[in-house]
Design a protein around this motif. Structure first.
Motif, short mmCIF file in Angstrom:
data_model
loop_
_atom_site.label_atom_id
_atom_site.label_comp_id
_atom_site.label_asym_id
_atom_site.label_seq_id
_atom_site.Cartn_x
_atom_site.Cartn_y
_atom_site.Cartn_z
N LEU A 65 23.88 22.90 40.04
CA LEU A 65 23.35 22.96 41.40
C LEU A 65 24.25 23.70 42.38
CD1 LEU A 65 21.03 22.15 43.27
CD2 LEU A 65 22.26 20.02 43.71
N PRO A 66 25.57 23.47 42.40
CA PRO A 66 26.40 24.20 43.37
C PRO A 66 26.30 25.73 43.21
CG PRO A 66 27.66 22.39 42.44
CD PRO A 66 26.38 22.48 41.66
N GLY A 67 26.34 26.21 41.99
CA GLY A 67 26.24 27.65 41.77
C GLY A 67 24.89 28.21 42.18
N LEU A 68 23.83 27.47 41.89
CA LEU A 68 22.48 27.93 42.26
C LEU A 68 22.30 27.97 43.77
CD1 LEU A 68 20.34 26.08 39.58
CD2 LEU A 68 20.79 28.53 39.73
N MET A 69 22.84 26.95 44.46
CA MET A 69 22.72 26.95 45.92
C MET A 69 23.49 28.12 46.53
SD MET A 69 22.79 22.90 46.96
CE MET A 69 22.71 23.24 48.72
N ARG A 70 24.68 28.41 46.00
CA ARG A 70 25.47 29.53 46.53
C ARG A 70 24.80 30.86 46.21
NH1 ARG A 70 29.96 26.30 44.34
NH2 ARG A 70 30.39 24.87 46.04
N GLU A 71 24.25 30.97 45.02
CA GLU A 71 23.56 32.20 44.63
C GLU A 71 22.36 32.46 45.54
OE1 GLU A 71 20.90 33.56 40.85
OE2 GLU A 71 22.81 32.59 40.39
N ALA A 72 21.67 31.39 45.95
CA ALA A 72 20.50 31.53 46.82
C ALA A 72 20.88 31.58 48.30
CB ALA A 72 19.54 30.37 46.58
N GLY A 73 22.16 31.38 48.61
CA GLY A 73 22.61 31.41 50.00
C GLY A 73 22.22 30.16 50.78
N LEU A 74 22.11 29.02 50.11
CA LEU A 74 21.72 27.77 50.78
C LEU A 74 22.95 26.91 51.05
CD1 LEU A 74 18.66 26.74 48.58
CD2 LEU A 74 18.62 27.84 50.80
N ASP A 75 23.08 26.45 52.29
CA ASP A 75 24.12 25.49 52.64
C ASP A 75 23.58 24.08 52.54
OD1 ASP A 75 25.95 27.49 53.23
OD2 ASP A 75 25.25 27.66 55.30
N CYS A 76 22.27 23.94 52.74
CA CYS A 76 21.63 22.62 52.73
C CYS A 76 20.25 22.78 52.09
CB CYS A 76 21.49 22.10 54.16
SG CYS A 76 20.67 20.51 54.29
N TRP A 77 19.87 21.77 51.31
CA TRP A 77 18.56 21.77 50.66
C TRP A 77 17.99 20.37 50.81
CZ3 TRP A 77 17.68 21.15 44.77
CH2 TRP A 77 16.33 21.29 44.47
N LEU A 78 16.78 20.27 51.33
CA LEU A 78 16.10 18.99 51.50
C LEU A 78 14.88 18.93 50.58
CD1 LEU A 78 16.04 18.70 55.40
CD2 LEU A 78 17.68 17.68 53.82
N VAL A 79 14.73 17.79 49.91
CA VAL A 79 13.54 17.53 49.11
C VAL A 79 12.91 16.28 49.71
CG1 VAL A 79 12.65 16.98 46.82
CG2 VAL A 79 14.59 18.53 47.05
N ILE A 80 11.78 16.44 50.36
CA ILE A 80 11.13 15.34 51.08
C ILE A 80 9.89 14.92 50.32
CG2 ILE A 80 10.12 14.62 53.27
CD1 ILE A 80 11.81 16.92 54.56
N SER A 81 9.81 13.64 50.01
CA SER A 81 8.68 13.13 49.22
C SER A 81 8.11 11.88 49.85
CB SER A 81 9.15 12.80 47.80
OG SER A 81 9.53 13.97 47.13
N ARG A 82 6.81 11.79 49.77
CA ARG A 82 6.11 10.57 50.18
C ARG A 82 5.72 9.82 48.92
NH1 ARG A 82 5.35 8.35 54.95
NH2 ARG A 82 3.30 7.74 54.26
N GLU A 83 5.54 8.52 49.06
CA GLU A 83 5.17 7.70 47.91
C GLU A 83 3.84 8.18 47.34
OE1 GLU A 83 5.44 2.99 46.86
OE2 GLU A 83 4.93 3.55 48.90
#
Length: 139
Positions: A65-83
């Motif tokens: 995950l750290p490498g993928l986030m840096r490769e994509a230029g993401l500092d923060c990633w949110l995954v929001i889910s409802r039940e």
């Protein structure tokens, strides 16, 4: 030609089963209906899959995950889910056994920089095990 393809398929099946390791049943050498049928590879029962699956998930979250986030230029990633209306990647990110997101569940990933990894936080009323720290401080 058809016989060659069958022989190659049987050889590949035997090689795959042999590569699976000890404890895997060997293919049945007796032909059935003119074809050789190999025994399927051993599969863990559902309850026994939890530990290896969670171990692989931890490894992916810590190393991939750290490498993928840096490769994509993401500092923060949110995954929001409802039940019962989960984000498509939700179940690939939470430890098992997980059946549904509880109410609204937010997974937050913050890149702390090279060498520091990614901070993983869940923002929900219900904990998600030891892979995520909880940021919920509400009633």
């Amino acid at each position: 030609m058809r016989h060659r393809l069958r022989a190659i398929a049987a050889l590949l099946a035997t090689a795959l089963i042999a590569a699976a390791g000890p404890g895997t049943p060997a293919p049945d050498p007796a032909p059935a209906g003119g074809r050789e049928i190999a025994a399927p590879p051993a599969v863990l029962p559902p309850r026994a899959r939890v530990e290896p699956t969670n171990r692989i998930l931890r490894e992916r979250l810590e190393t991939l995950l750290p490498g993928l986030m840096r490769e994509a230029g993401l500092d923060c990633w949110l995954v929001i889910s409802r039940e019962y209306v989960e984000d498509p990647v939700y179940f690939t990110l939470v430890p098992g056994p997980a059946f549904a997101a509880r109410r609204t569940t937010i997974l937050a990933f913050f890149d702390r920089g090279p060498g520091l990894g990614v901070e993983r936080v869940t923002i929900s009323r219900y904990p998600l095990g030891e892979l995520y720290s909880s940021a919920w401080d509400g009633g």
